[in-house]
Design an enzyme around this catalytic site. Structure first.
Site, short mmCIF file in Angstrom:
data_model
loop_
_atom_site.label_atom_id
_atom_site.label_comp_id
_atom_site.label_asym_id
_atom_site.label_seq_id
_atom_site.Cartn_x
_atom_site.Cartn_y
_atom_site.Cartn_z
CB CYS A 112 44.02 33.11 37.88
SG CYS A 112 45.47 32.55 36.99
CG HIS A 259 44.68 32.37 42.00
ND1 HIS A 259 44.63 31.16 41.37
CD2 HIS A 259 45.63 33.10 41.36
CE1 HIS A 259 45.52 31.15 40.39
NE2 HIS A 259 46.14 32.31 40.36
CG ASN A 289 48.94 29.94 39.28
OD1 ASN A 289 47.80 29.54 39.07
ND2 ASN A 289 49.30 31.21 39.13
N1 COA Z 1 65.61 30.48 39.23
C1 COA Z 1 66.70 31.22 39.43
N2 COA Z 1 66.75 32.54 39.18
C2 COA Z 1 65.62 33.12 38.72
C3 COA Z 1 64.44 32.40 38.49
C4 COA Z 1 64.45 31.02 38.77
N3 COA Z 1 63.38 30.24 38.58
N4 COA Z 1 63.50 33.26 38.03
C5 COA Z 1 64.07 34.46 37.97
N5 COA Z 1 65.35 34.40 38.38
C6 COA Z 1 66.33 35.47 38.46
C7 COA Z 1 66.16 36.47 37.34
O1 COA Z 1 66.81 36.07 36.16
C8 COA Z 1 66.78 37.68 37.96
O2 COA Z 1 68.19 37.56 37.87
P1 COA Z 1 69.10 38.84 37.54
O3 COA Z 1 68.87 39.76 38.69
O4 COA Z 1 70.46 38.23 37.50
O5 COA Z 1 68.60 39.36 36.25
C9 COA Z 1 66.41 37.58 39.43
O6 COA Z 1 66.11 36.19 39.66
C10 COA Z 1 65.20 38.41 39.79
O7 COA Z 1 64.20 38.15 38.79
P2 COA Z 1 62.75 38.72 38.92
O8 COA Z 1 61.94 38.26 37.74
O9 COA Z 1 62.85 40.19 39.18
O10 COA Z 1 62.29 37.92 40.19
P3 COA Z 1 61.16 38.27 41.23
O11 COA Z 1 61.78 38.56 42.54
O12 COA Z 1 60.15 39.23 40.70
O13 COA Z 1 60.44 36.85 41.36
C11 COA Z 1 58.48 35.73 40.54
C12 COA Z 1 59.85 36.27 40.21
C13 COA Z 1 57.86 35.20 39.26
C14 COA Z 1 58.63 34.60 41.56
C15 COA Z 1 57.61 36.85 41.16
O14 COA Z 1 57.73 38.04 40.40
C16 COA Z 1 56.15 36.48 41.22
O15 COA Z 1 55.77 35.50 41.84
N6 COA Z 1 55.28 37.27 40.58
C17 COA Z 1 53.86 36.92 40.46
C18 COA Z 1 53.65 36.07 39.25
C19 COA Z 1 52.33 35.35 39.28
O16 COA Z 1 51.87 34.93 40.32
N7 COA Z 1 51.69 35.19 38.11
C20 COA Z 1 50.44 34.53 37.99
C21 COA Z 1 49.35 35.35 38.61
S1 COA Z 1 47.80 34.58 38.49
#
Ligand code: COA
Length: 332
Positions: A112, A259, A289
């Site tokens: 990215c 980004h 993204n």
């Molecule tokens: N819809 C519904 N529930 C979802 C979900 C979705 N799309 N994605 C995850 N969940 C659930 C998970 O299963 C988990 O449930 P559980 O507690 O029952 O196990 C809960 O939500 C929390 O999951 P988690 O992965 O810990 O979520 P989070 O708060 O970290 O949010 C992201 C997830 C991906 C939105 C966040 O971590 C993020 O944006 N990270 C950066 C990723 C990124 O930008 N990558 C590219 C960089 S260039």
């Protein structure tokens, strides 16, 4: 030290749109979950075209905007982490399709952060005098690398391409780049070779089974929380460092194009930097993204809306797999 002039910008995104409701048809997810946590409402997906074809369209738009013919381009640098071929470089495919027969070509991949890397390299080539008109294209087909059963990842990404035509100028330009390779396992997509080499020792723990499970081997794998934390620090540090080098404080910037990974990452970093939020451009709501294409697509939107004005201090900042980060401040 010399700087760069942006002669023209271009972008392209495919017609097909997958909004959050489309994802709730295939996954246990919802707009109510996705939008507040990411800022994303929809993303474009290249359902019927390869990555390079998007790059070609963005490049043609940028050339038209610059008022230059393809023959006048003497270097093409493409940023992509989602290539259609291992080789040739995607820049060669774009060269062929736009007819830039006088251009040297190579690709860069810092995920990215790739557009920042490519522009920084272009700046150095222009400064040396070796090349006159450089076309930088960032083209990404993230949909090809997603596991569409992984609701925490696939909802984030879309497909698009952006391009700029650059020439040397006497305007001020500063850049900063870095990487934390120790953290690479936080975000990766491994090449899966189906080799028929008879000499391989199939019992050895090669990279094919070291990092991920069979189910994940063709797909993007990420530790969302680790990437989130890294990204907030990476964005704020990269802007602070390059601003210091430029001789200004972050608040003095006129326009910041970050980004587009997650609206909350951008908002937190903006707050840490003390920048007024309305100076920080986002289009993640309707683009998702699109990796290294995020910044040039946003730049093209702003340019065509007349919002990139002479005299402005423009900041571009990227971060992503590697883990990598990079930033540029330039006088427009
Ligand atoms: N819809 C519904 N529930 C979802 C979900 C979705 N799309 N994605 C995850 N969940 C659930 C998970 O299963 C988990 O449930 P559980 O507690 O029952 O196990 C809960 O939500 C929390 O999951 P988690 O992965 O810990 O979520 P989070 O708060 O970290 O949010 C992201 C997830 C991906 C939105 C966040 O971590 C993020 O944006 N990270 C950066 C990723 C990124 O930008 N990558 C590219 C960089 S260039």
């Amino acid at each position: 030290m010399s700087g760069i002039e942006i002669l023209g910008t271009g972008s392209y995104f495919p017609e097909f749109v997958a909004d959050n409701d489309k994802f709730s048809e295939i996954l246990d997810t919802s707009d109510e979950w996705i939008f507040p946590r990411t800022g994303i409402k929809q993303r474009h997906i290249a359902v019927d075209m390869p990555n390079y074809a998007m790059g070609v369209k963005a490049a043609e738009n940028a050339l038209e905007n610059a008022g230059l013919s393809a023959e006048e381009i003497d270097l093409i640098i493409v940023s992509t982490c989602t290539p259609d071929f291992f080789y040739p470089a995607m820049s060669c495919l774009i060269q062929k399709h736009i007819g830039a027969k006088n251009a040297a070509c190579f690709d860069v991949n810092s995920a990215c952060t790739g557009f920042i890397t490519a522009v920084d390299i272009a700046h150095k080539f222009l400064e040396s005098g070796a090349h006159k008109n450089v076309l930088v294209v960032a083209s990404e087909k993230l949909s090809a690398q997603q596991d569409y059963t992984d609701r925490a990842s696939c909802i984030l990404f879309g497909d698009a391409a952006g391009a700029v035509v650059l020439r040397k100028s006497e305007k001020k330009f500063c850049s900063f780049m870095g990487a934390e390779g120790d953290e690479f396992e936080a975000l990766y997509c491994k090449v899966h070779y189906e080799s028929n080499c008879p000499f391989y020792d199939k019992d050895k723990d090669y990279y094919n089974n070291r990092f991920d499970t069979f189910a994940k081997q063709n797909y993007l794998v990420q530790d969302g929380k680790a990437v989130y934390k890294f990204a907030v620090n990476a964005m704020s540090n990269a802007v602070s460092v390059v601003a210091k080098d430029f001789g200004i404080s972050p608040e003095e910037l006129d326009l910041v194009i970050p980004h587009q990974a997650n609206l909350r990452i951008i908002a937190k970093a903006t707050e840490l930097l003390g920048i007024t939020p309305d100076k920080v451009y986002t289009n993640i709501e309707y683009m998702g993204n699109v990796s290294s294409a995020c910044i040039p697509v946003a730049l093209d939107e702003l340019n065509r809306a007349g919002r990139v004005k002479p005299g402005m201090k423009l900041c571009l900042v990227g971060f992503g797999a590697g883990l990598t980060f990079g930033s540029i401040i330039m006088d427009v």
